[in-house]
Design a protein around this motif. Structure first.
Motif, PDB file in Angstrom:
ATOM      1  N   UNK A  57      -0.163 -97.057  89.810  1.00  0.00           N
ATOM      2  CA  UNK A  57       0.188 -95.698  89.402  1.00  0.00           C
ATOM      3  C   UNK A  57      -0.512 -95.316  88.100  1.00  0.00           C
ATOM      4  N   UNK A  58      -0.550 -96.248  87.155  1.00  0.00           N
ATOM      5  CA  UNK A  58      -1.247 -95.982  85.901  1.00  0.00           C
ATOM      6  C   UNK A  58      -2.750 -95.805  86.136  1.00  0.00           C
ATOM      7  N   UNK A  59      -3.315 -96.650  86.989  1.00  0.00           N
ATOM      8  CA  UNK A  59      -4.743 -96.550  87.289  1.00  0.00           C
ATOM      9  C   UNK A  59      -5.076 -95.203  87.912  1.00  0.00           C
ATOM     10  N   UNK A 126       2.849 -89.450  85.909  1.00  0.00           N
ATOM     11  CA  UNK A 126       2.802 -88.380  86.903  1.00  0.00           C
ATOM     12  C   UNK A 126       3.208 -87.040  86.299  1.00  0.00           C
ATOM     13  N   UNK A 127       3.653 -87.053  85.037  1.00  0.00           N
ATOM     14  CA  UNK A 127       4.078 -85.819  84.374  1.00  0.00           C
ATOM     15  C   UNK A 127       3.017 -84.722  84.437  1.00  0.00           C
ATOM     16  N   UNK A 128       1.748 -85.005  84.052  1.00  0.00           N
ATOM     17  CA  UNK A 128       0.741 -83.939  84.126  1.00  0.00           C
ATOM     18  C   UNK A 128       0.550 -83.387  85.537  1.00  0.00           C
ATOM     19  N   UNK A 144      -0.445 -85.363  75.745  1.00  0.00           N
ATOM     20  CA  UNK A 144       0.771 -85.981  75.207  1.00  0.00           C
ATOM     21  C   UNK A 144       1.008 -87.346  75.840  1.00  0.00           C
ATOM     22  N   UNK A 145       0.865 -87.420  77.155  1.00  0.00           N
ATOM     23  CA  UNK A 145       1.073 -88.690  77.872  1.00  0.00           C
ATOM     24  C   UNK A 145       0.080 -89.755  77.413  1.00  0.00           C
ATOM     25  N   UNK A 212      -1.701 -90.441  97.858  1.00  0.00           N
ATOM     26  CA  UNK A 212      -1.690 -91.883  97.596  1.00  0.00           C
ATOM     27  C   UNK A 212      -0.659 -92.209  96.519  1.00  0.00           C
ATOM     28  N   UNK A 213      -0.562 -91.333  95.524  1.00  0.00           N
ATOM     29  CA  UNK A 213       0.418 -91.494  94.465  1.00  0.00           C
ATOM     30  C   UNK A 213       1.837 -91.497  95.044  1.00  0.00           C
ATOM     31  N   UNK A 214       2.084 -90.613  96.015  1.00  0.00           N
ATOM     32  CA  UNK A 214       3.399 -90.541  96.655  1.00  0.00           C
ATOM     33  C   UNK A 214       3.731 -91.826  97.401  1.00  0.00           C
ATOM     34  N   UNK A 215       2.730 -92.408  98.075  1.00  0.00           N
ATOM     35  CA  UNK A 215       2.963 -93.651  98.819  1.00  0.00           C
ATOM     36  C   UNK A 215       3.328 -94.790  97.878  1.00  0.00           C
ATOM     37  N   UNK A 216       2.579 -94.905  96.772  1.00  0.00           N
ATOM     38  CA  UNK A 216       2.864 -95.969  95.802  1.00  0.00           C
ATOM     39  C   UNK A 216       4.216 -95.734  95.148  1.00  0.00           C
ATOM     40  N   UNK A 217       4.549 -94.475  94.869  1.00  0.00           N
ATOM     41  CA  UNK A 217       5.865 -94.154  94.297  1.00  0.00           C
ATOM     42  C   UNK A 217       6.982 -94.515  95.268  1.00  0.00           C
ATOM     43  N   UNK A 218       6.717 -94.376  96.561  1.00  0.00           N
ATOM     44  CA  UNK A 218       7.711 -94.769  97.561  1.00  0.00           C
ATOM     45  C   UNK A 218       7.942 -96.274  97.518  1.00  0.00           C
TER      46      UNK A 218
END
Length: 329
Positions: A57-59, A126-128, A144-145, A212-218
């Motif tokens: 997620x960070x990457x 994921x804030x931005x 900010x992040x 892809x971000x959503x899948x990893x967050x899942x």
């Protein structure tokens, strides 16, 4: 030739699916946190992938760090710096002083660990993304992040030494090194991919990256729910109290920040507040070696509910803030 065409068709379907998922990211993320509750067997197995999921997620976030956007924000850095200092120093200092006032020996070690994580952690990266989805100044949220992540190894180590008891056997220096190594590794990989793929390709693949971000967050949500279903079943009142507590803390942090930054404009206040209310507790768990007291783990797990639901809950307020800002200009 047939195999090549088949691969192209499959990749086309994957690309379309990721794009659809990315365009509906807010709803998909909100649903995924509840799906995690109904997959307890998988949750235990996926807990091993919690740290890798945070790294990915960070990457993905660093892949999309736009140098030009951050450089533009840093031409007028006061707001971004003020929001970073507020989140990474002022708020955790308030929590530390409150704990010292009560007496560290009077507070359960799990509670202390939870308070440390929820006050000292930087915002989720994921804030931005969600600020952009709201049609707001995502570059400010990104700045900010990024500043918060740069400050995190030093500030978290300092507040760990102030709050966490010796019985937890957390060395602030080791915590700082773990966090710095984690952030540096994901940043280097993310920036390598950014330059290798090019800014134009990355911008064109925004929806796919969001998908892809959503899948990893899942995966992360399911892993974080390990033990939560059993706890809620055996101790429903404690689970309800913990559920209300995490939402209350997120609400207090959001409102306190919003009111404090309101003089900078409604939209800017909202952006600063969103990051404060959506802390990257998973990064803290990873930096602490993945082993935290049981109560702190449950707090971390329950805290995912406001993090995953905030994009959906705050959408009406975000639209009003954007409209109010447009009327003023």
């Amino acid at each position: 030739m047939r195999a090549y065409n088949l691969i192209r068709v499959i990749l086309g379907y994957i690309n379309t699916a990721l794009g659809y998922l990315g365009k509906n990211g807010m709803n998909a993320i909100a649903i995924s946190i509840f799906l995690g509750l109904f997959l307890p067997g998988i949750a235990q197995a996926l807990r091993l992938f919690l740290t890798p999921a945070i790294f990915i997620l960070l990457t993905l976030s660093f892949v999309r760090v736009n140098n030009t956007a951050i450089a533009s924000q840093l031409k007028h850095p006061k707001l971004a710096i003020a929001a970073t200092l507020w989140q990474m120093i002022f708020l955790p200092a308030l929590v530390a002083l409150a704990c010292w006032q009560i007496g560290l020996d009077q507070i359960d070690v799990g509670v202390l660990t939870a308070l440390f994580m929820v006050s000292a952690a930087p915002p989720v990266m994921s804030t931005p993304i969600f600020i952009w989805m709201y049609g707001m100044n995502g570059a400010l949220a990104l700045t900010i992040s990024t500043l918060a992540l740069i400050a995190a190894p030093l500030t978290t180590a300092f507040f760990a030494s102030m709050i966490l008891p010796a019985s937890l056997q957390v060395n602030p220096y080791d915590l700082a090194l773990n966090l710095a190594g984690f952030l540096l590794g994901s940043a280097l990989l993310g920036r390598f991919l950014y330059y290798a793929l090019g800014a134009k390709r990355i911008d064109a693949a925004t929806d796919q990256i969001n998908g892809l971000n959503c899948i990893v967050l899942f995966v992360f949500a399911v892993a974080a729910m390990d033990g939560v279903a059993d706890f809620a079943w055996t101790s429903p009142f404690k689970a309800a109290a913990l559920f209300l507590t995490v939402f209350s803390i997120a609400t207090v942090q959001f409102l306190l920040t919003y009111l404090s930054f309101l003089s900078a404009g409604v939209q800017n206040a909202f952006i600063a507040s969103y990051g404060v209310a959506s802390r990257n507790l998973g990064l803290m768990v990873a930096a602490l070696g993945g082993t935290v007291p049981e109560l702190a783990w449950l707090f971390f797990a329950f805290a995912q509910f406001p993090i995953y639901l905030l994009p959906w809950i705050l959408r009406p307020l975000a639209l009003r803030a954007k409209a109010a800002e447009n009327r003023q200009t």
